[in-house]
Motif scaffolding. Sequence first.
Motif, PDB file in Angstrom:
ATOM      1  N   ARG A  35      32.183  21.152  25.099  1.00 18.19           N
ATOM      2  CA  ARG A  35      32.830  21.632  26.259  1.00 18.19           C
ATOM      3  C   ARG A  35      32.570  23.364  25.998  1.00 18.19           C
ATOM      4  O   ARG A  35      32.851  24.027  27.105  1.00 18.19           O
ATOM      5  CB  ARG A  35      34.285  21.146  26.310  1.00 18.19           C
ATOM      6  CG  ARG A  35      34.544  19.982  26.746  1.00 18.19           C
ATOM      7  CD  ARG A  35      35.950  19.499  26.832  1.00 18.19           C
ATOM      8  NE  ARG A  35      36.559  20.148  28.044  1.00 18.19           N
ATOM      9  CZ  ARG A  35      37.870  20.068  28.269  1.00 18.19           C
ATOM     10  NH1 ARG A  35      38.724  19.805  27.310  1.00 18.19           N
ATOM     11  NH2 ARG A  35      38.350  20.679  29.424  1.00 18.19           N
ATOM     12  N   CYS A  55      29.943  24.559  28.238  1.00 19.40           N
ATOM     13  CA  CYS A  55      29.885  24.002  29.668  1.00 19.40           C
ATOM     14  C   CYS A  55      29.402  25.016  30.595  1.00 19.40           C
ATOM     15  O   CYS A  55      28.718  24.714  31.495  1.00 19.40           O
ATOM     16  CB  CYS A  55      31.418  23.488  30.120  1.00 19.40           C
ATOM     17  SG  CYS A  55      31.650  21.882  29.376  1.00 19.40           S
ATOM     18  N   ALA A  85      30.648  15.424  35.123  1.00 20.90           N
ATOM     19  CA  ALA A  85      31.562  15.549  33.799  1.00 20.90           C
ATOM     20  C   ALA A  85      32.877  15.927  34.138  1.00 20.90           C
ATOM     21  O   ALA A  85      34.050  15.432  33.808  1.00 20.90           O
ATOM     22  CB  ALA A  85      30.834  16.158  32.630  1.00 20.90           C
ATOM     23  N   GLU A 132      36.452  14.047  33.736  1.00 21.82           N
ATOM     24  CA  GLU A 132      37.792  14.645  33.080  1.00 21.82           C
ATOM     25  C   GLU A 132      38.884  14.610  33.944  1.00 21.82           C
ATOM     26  O   GLU A 132      39.885  14.151  33.460  1.00 21.82           O
ATOM     27  CB  GLU A 132      37.305  16.042  32.542  1.00 21.82           C
ATOM     28  CG  GLU A 132      36.507  16.340  31.461  1.00 21.82           C
ATOM     29  CD  GLU A 132      36.011  17.566  31.013  1.00 21.82           C
ATOM     30  OE1 GLU A 132      37.046  18.310  31.468  1.00 21.82           O
ATOM     31  OE2 GLU A 132      35.268  17.747  30.219  1.00 21.82           O
TER      32      GLU A 132
END
Length: 411
Positions: A191, A194, A208, A212
């Motif tokens: 992350r 990202c 993604a 989440e």
Amino acid sequence: MMKILIAEDALVSRRLLERHLQAWGHEVVAAKDGAEAWRLFGTDVFPIVISDWMMPEMDGPELVRRIRASEQPGYVYIILLTAKSETEDLVAGMEAGADDFMGKPFERDELRVRLRAGERIIQLEQTLARQNRELRETQAALIQSEKLASLGQLAAGVAHEINNPLAYVTNNVEVLRRDMQAAMDVLNTYRKGCDRLANLTHDLIAEAVRMEEAIDLPYIQENFGRDFEASLQGLQRVRDIVSNLRDFARLDEADFKAVDLNMALTSTIEITRYELRSKEIQLHTEFQELPHALCHPSKLNQVFLNLLMNAIQASAVGGVITLRTRGLPEDRVEVEVEDHGQGISAEHLPHLFEPFFTTKPVGQGMGLGLSVSYGIVRDHGGTIEVESTPGGGSRFRVRLGVGRKERGEER
């Protein structure tokens, strides 16, 4: 010697009876008629009653019938004094419940012989009653021993059947917690990149992010550790329950052993935890430090379980039960179980420790718990007693010696 009740309206005969009976060592209570004799009969225990047949207010046969219908413990031997000699009169007296007859005026020697016959019958009745009581106590002890053995076998079986899968599940949860933490560490590392990855693979990063949000990933990261910890605590609680059950039964301890009574009570409390919660009962413990007591652990645990279960059953929802322990002089200890429930009526208190005596509705008890508890405590050289008032709760008190010499186990 016996306590004898006389019912005789003729003053001379009454005084003569009193003099003879007292000369032979008996304790005598005299009534001037049947009605007074019936009132006196309800105030004491009279193994023998001597009554005239013809009396004002209540005659002899009616007095006999009332005595036979009463619930006085033990057998009452009744002699009717009568001038009647017709067969039908004697039959009527026998049908009323009389044991013997004497003609009037009576002869001193005949009275002595008939009294001796009555004494022999009463002694025989007492012997039979004692033997019957001992038989019932033995039967009760055997039944309770079978129940305890079954509980021990159940404990061993439960421990064997649960401990293995419990260990397997506990180990897996520990591994999952470790691996989940590692996976979260990897996820957090991804992350961090990202923003850069979004310029290269915008669609993949958007997917993604959507995933989440769908699973509420921040919530999972915040709470997964607590969830695993709670699960492990629950598994440990199951282990503790199994351990307490085994400790309570103590299958491997068939002989006397030095035991911490506070720990024994704690184990018993755990066994009754469900009943305490279901009735929202507050359990207070006031344990003092005690010397270890030499006892048969499983049997003494059975006593504590019986007393605590009785207290729970006697308590109202939201009630309070208190367990106390304290040391006493001369190497003795005391355990108290006090409830604030409905209490026990005075008429039931004398029968409380008798086998099969119960005030519970049919199907809710056999009346064995307290009688067996009494026998166990007695065999340990101790005492068990109760204080109770209707509506004011009950307090059961067990006192035990801590040394083997006071147990009498060599009998």
